[in-house]
Design an enzyme around this catalytic site. Structure first.
Site, PDB file in Angstrom:
ATOM      1  N   ASN A  40       0.837  -1.202   0.000  1.00 53.38           N
ATOM      2  CA  ASN A  40       0.000   0.000   0.000  1.00 53.38           C
ATOM      3  C   ASN A  40       0.862   1.238   0.000  1.00 53.38           C
ATOM      4  OD1 ASN A  40      -0.390   1.838   2.587  1.00 53.38           O
ATOM      5  ND2 ASN A  40       0.094  -0.204   3.346  1.00 53.38           N
TER       6      ASN A  40
ATOM      7  N   CYS B 255       7.272   8.419   8.976  1.00 55.82           N
ATOM      8  CA  CYS B 255       6.735   9.548   8.202  1.00 55.82           C
ATOM      9  C   CYS B 255       7.906  10.402   7.740  1.00 55.82           C
ATOM     10  CB  CYS B 255       5.859  10.446   9.081  1.00 55.82           C
ATOM     11  SG  CYS B 255       4.602   9.585  10.010  1.00 55.82           S
TER      12      CYS B 255
ATOM     13  N   LYS C  41       5.750   3.249  17.525  1.00 50.09           N
ATOM     14  CA  LYS C  41       5.626   2.186  16.514  1.00 50.09           C
ATOM     15  C   LYS C  41       6.851   2.194  15.615  1.00 50.09           C
ATOM     16  CE  LYS C  41       2.478   0.333  13.054  1.00 50.09           C
ATOM     17  NZ  LYS C  41       1.130   0.440  12.481  1.00 50.09           N
TER      18      LYS C  41
HETATM   19  C1  LIG Z   1      -3.830  -0.159   3.880  1.00 44.46           C
HETATM   20  C2  LIG Z   1      -2.936   0.040   5.074  1.00 44.46           C
HETATM   21  C3  LIG Z   1      -2.889   1.286   5.693  1.00 44.46           C
HETATM   22  C4  LIG Z   1      -2.057   1.495   6.790  1.00 44.46           C
HETATM   23  N1  LIG Z   1      -2.037   2.708   7.400  1.00 44.46           N
HETATM   24  C5  LIG Z   1      -1.268   2.898   8.508  1.00 44.46           C
HETATM   25  C6  LIG Z   1      -1.298   4.143   9.206  1.00 44.46           C
HETATM   26  O1  LIG Z   1      -2.021   5.064   8.868  1.00 44.46           O
HETATM   27  N2  LIG Z   1      -0.483   4.278  10.288  1.00 44.46           N
HETATM   28  C7  LIG Z   1       0.328   3.267  10.749  1.00 44.46           C
HETATM   29  O2  LIG Z   1       1.027   3.445  11.758  1.00 44.46           O
HETATM   30  N3  LIG Z   1       0.350   2.054  10.120  1.00 44.46           N
HETATM   31  C8  LIG Z   1      -0.421   1.863   9.013  1.00 44.46           C
HETATM   32  N4  LIG Z   1      -0.415   0.641   8.386  1.00 44.46           N
HETATM   33  C9  LIG Z   1       0.479  -0.429   8.877  1.00 44.46           C
HETATM   34  C10 LIG Z   1      -0.274  -1.428   9.764  1.00 44.46           C
HETATM   35  O3  LIG Z   1      -0.814  -0.799  10.910  1.00 44.46           O
HETATM   36  C11 LIG Z   1       0.653  -2.594  10.184  1.00 44.46           C
HETATM   37  O4  LIG Z   1       1.737  -2.061  10.909  1.00 44.46           O
HETATM   38  C12 LIG Z   1       1.197  -3.370   9.005  1.00 44.46           C
HETATM   39  O5  LIG Z   1       0.252  -3.479   7.969  1.00 44.46           O
HETATM   40  C13 LIG Z   1       1.686  -4.785   9.389  1.00 44.46           C
HETATM   41  O6  LIG Z   1       0.639  -5.578   9.887  1.00 44.46           O
HETATM   42  P1  LIG Z   1      -0.239  -6.596   8.968  1.00 44.46           P
HETATM   43  O7  LIG Z   1       0.739  -7.428   8.196  1.00 44.46           O
HETATM   44  O8  LIG Z   1      -1.079  -7.367   9.934  1.00 44.46           O
HETATM   45  O9  LIG Z   1      -1.060  -5.740   8.069  1.00 44.46           O
HETATM   46  C14 LIG Z   1      -1.244   0.418   7.278  1.00 44.46           C
HETATM   47  C15 LIG Z   1      -1.311  -0.832   6.648  1.00 44.46           C
HETATM   48  C16 LIG Z   1      -2.141  -1.042   5.566  1.00 44.46           C
HETATM   49  C17 LIG Z   1      -2.194  -2.410   4.927  1.00 44.46           C
END
Ligand SMILES: Cc1cc2nc3c(=O)[nH]c(=O)nc-3n(C[C@H](O)[C@H](O)[C@H](O)COP(=O)(O)O)c2cc1C
Length: 316
Positions: free
Chosen positions: A71, A132, A167
């Site tokens: 993404n 960021c 994070k």
């Molecule tokens: C579509 C999408 C949007 C995300 N937006 C954010 C965000 O705004 N802030 C953030 O800290 N992490 C964001 N993440 C990261 C997730 O919170 C997470 O750290 C990451 O996807 C790994 O976990 P997963 O494999 O279970 O998705 C986003 C992930 C995805 C897939």
């Protein structure tokens, strides 16, 4: 029948269970009310909030890849004013703990957003997204620079007594160095991992499949990497570690808890099944019951290894 204790606390925040929904994958908690009982989730983490609303990156900004997705949303969000007006009242009304995730392009913006949210007293804790671009340092990500990551923590720590969770990004050489730096600055916990840098190309058009060429890889493909990073950090700090990355089912979550994460976050899996967090929480409790563990806490960090030093250290 044996009751399994699933609740726990980090500082002033009390959670009914160990399963949280990750930032950016559950909106502001009010979009899935007919699909999941949000009061059965351990904590809801909001989409990253910046001071002003952000449109994010142009499309395409999501592409499926083997075992995951890339993404490049670009931190699109409604900004603090609309959040406080439209979302905070609902989040205040639920029983589940609410963690506001904050993103910013300057140190001052991180501070200003936290101050605004803190004044409204509408959440139980904060997760700081340091992945960021820092506009004052030519767009270099705060989270890949240990000095800047420590500085953000130092600036934000005095503003709140609520849990401050930093994070961490996995896109660094030594994530434990970052964890130790924020621990030294008073962070209450660290969460990891944010997405890994990934890329995918359309061979017909020879163009990248997302508009920004590279983006954030998430989903099952990253789980072994995430688990190894959590293992590294658990062995490096004494503050709680919250694990995430590709968790799709109860067994995946158990891997992280056994490795030493006190809680886990569900990200990409919410896109497939918005009720997955509750199912995983039930699965963890069922595992504990089957193994006669009366408190999930007794499972945390029970990893059986022959080596006491971390794999990373043993390579040096
Ligand atoms: C579509 C999408 C949007 C995300 N937006 C954010 C965000 O705004 N802030 C953030 O800290 N992490 C964001 N993440 C990261 C997730 O919170 C997470 O750290 C990451 O996807 C790994 O976990 P997963 O494999 O279970 O998705 C986003 C992930 C995805 C897939």
């Amino acid at each position: 029948m044996m009751e399994v204790r699933t609740d726990f606390s980090i500082g002033t925040m009390h959670c009914r269970n160990r399963v949280w929904v990750a930032s950016g994958t559950f909106g502001y908690g009010d979009e899935c009310l007919d699909l999941v009982d949000v009061n059965r989730i351990g904590a809801i983490i909001t989409k990253s909030l910046s001071m002003k609303p952000r449109d994010g990156n142009p499309p395409p900004r999501i592409v499926e890849t083997p075992g995951g997705m890339i993404n490049s949303i670009g931190l699109a969000n409604i900004g603090v004013d609309r959040f406080l007006e439209e979302k905070a009242p609902f989040l205040r009304s639920i029983e589940t703990s609410v963690i506001v995730n904050i993103a910013a392009s300057t140190l001052e913006e991180y501070r200003a957003v936290l101050e605004r949210i803190e004044a409204a007293d509408c959440c139980d804790g904060y997760e700081i997204n340091v992945s960021c671009p820092n506009v004052k340092e030519g767009g270099l990500s705060f989270g890949t620079n240990v000095r800047m990551t420590a500085e953000i923590t130092r600036e934000l720590r005095p503003i709140t007594d609520k849990p401050l969770i930093i994070k961490l990004t996995p896109n660094v050489t030594s994530v434990s160095e970052f964890a130790r730096a924020v621990e030294n600055e008073g962070a209450d916990a660290v969460s990891l991992i944010n997405t890994l840098v990934g890329m995918s190309v359309d061979v017909k058009t020879r163009r990248p499949k997302i508009s920004t060429t590279t983006g954030g890889l998430s989903g099952p493909a990253i789980r072994p990497v995430a688990l190894a990073k959590v293992y590294e950090v658990v062995n490096s700090v004494s503050i709680p570690v919250i694990g995430m990355g590709g968790i799709m089912c109860p067994d995946d979550a158990l891997e992280f808890l056994i490795t030493g994460a006190v809680a886990i976050e569900i990200g990409t899996a919410n896109y497939i099944n918005p009720g997955i967090a509750v199912e995983i929480a039930d699965g963890i409790a069922a595992y504990c019951k089957d193994n006669e563990i009366s408190d999930v806490n007794d499972l945390i960090g029970t990893l059986q290894t022959d080596q006491t030093i971390s794999v990373v250290k043993s390579w040096l």
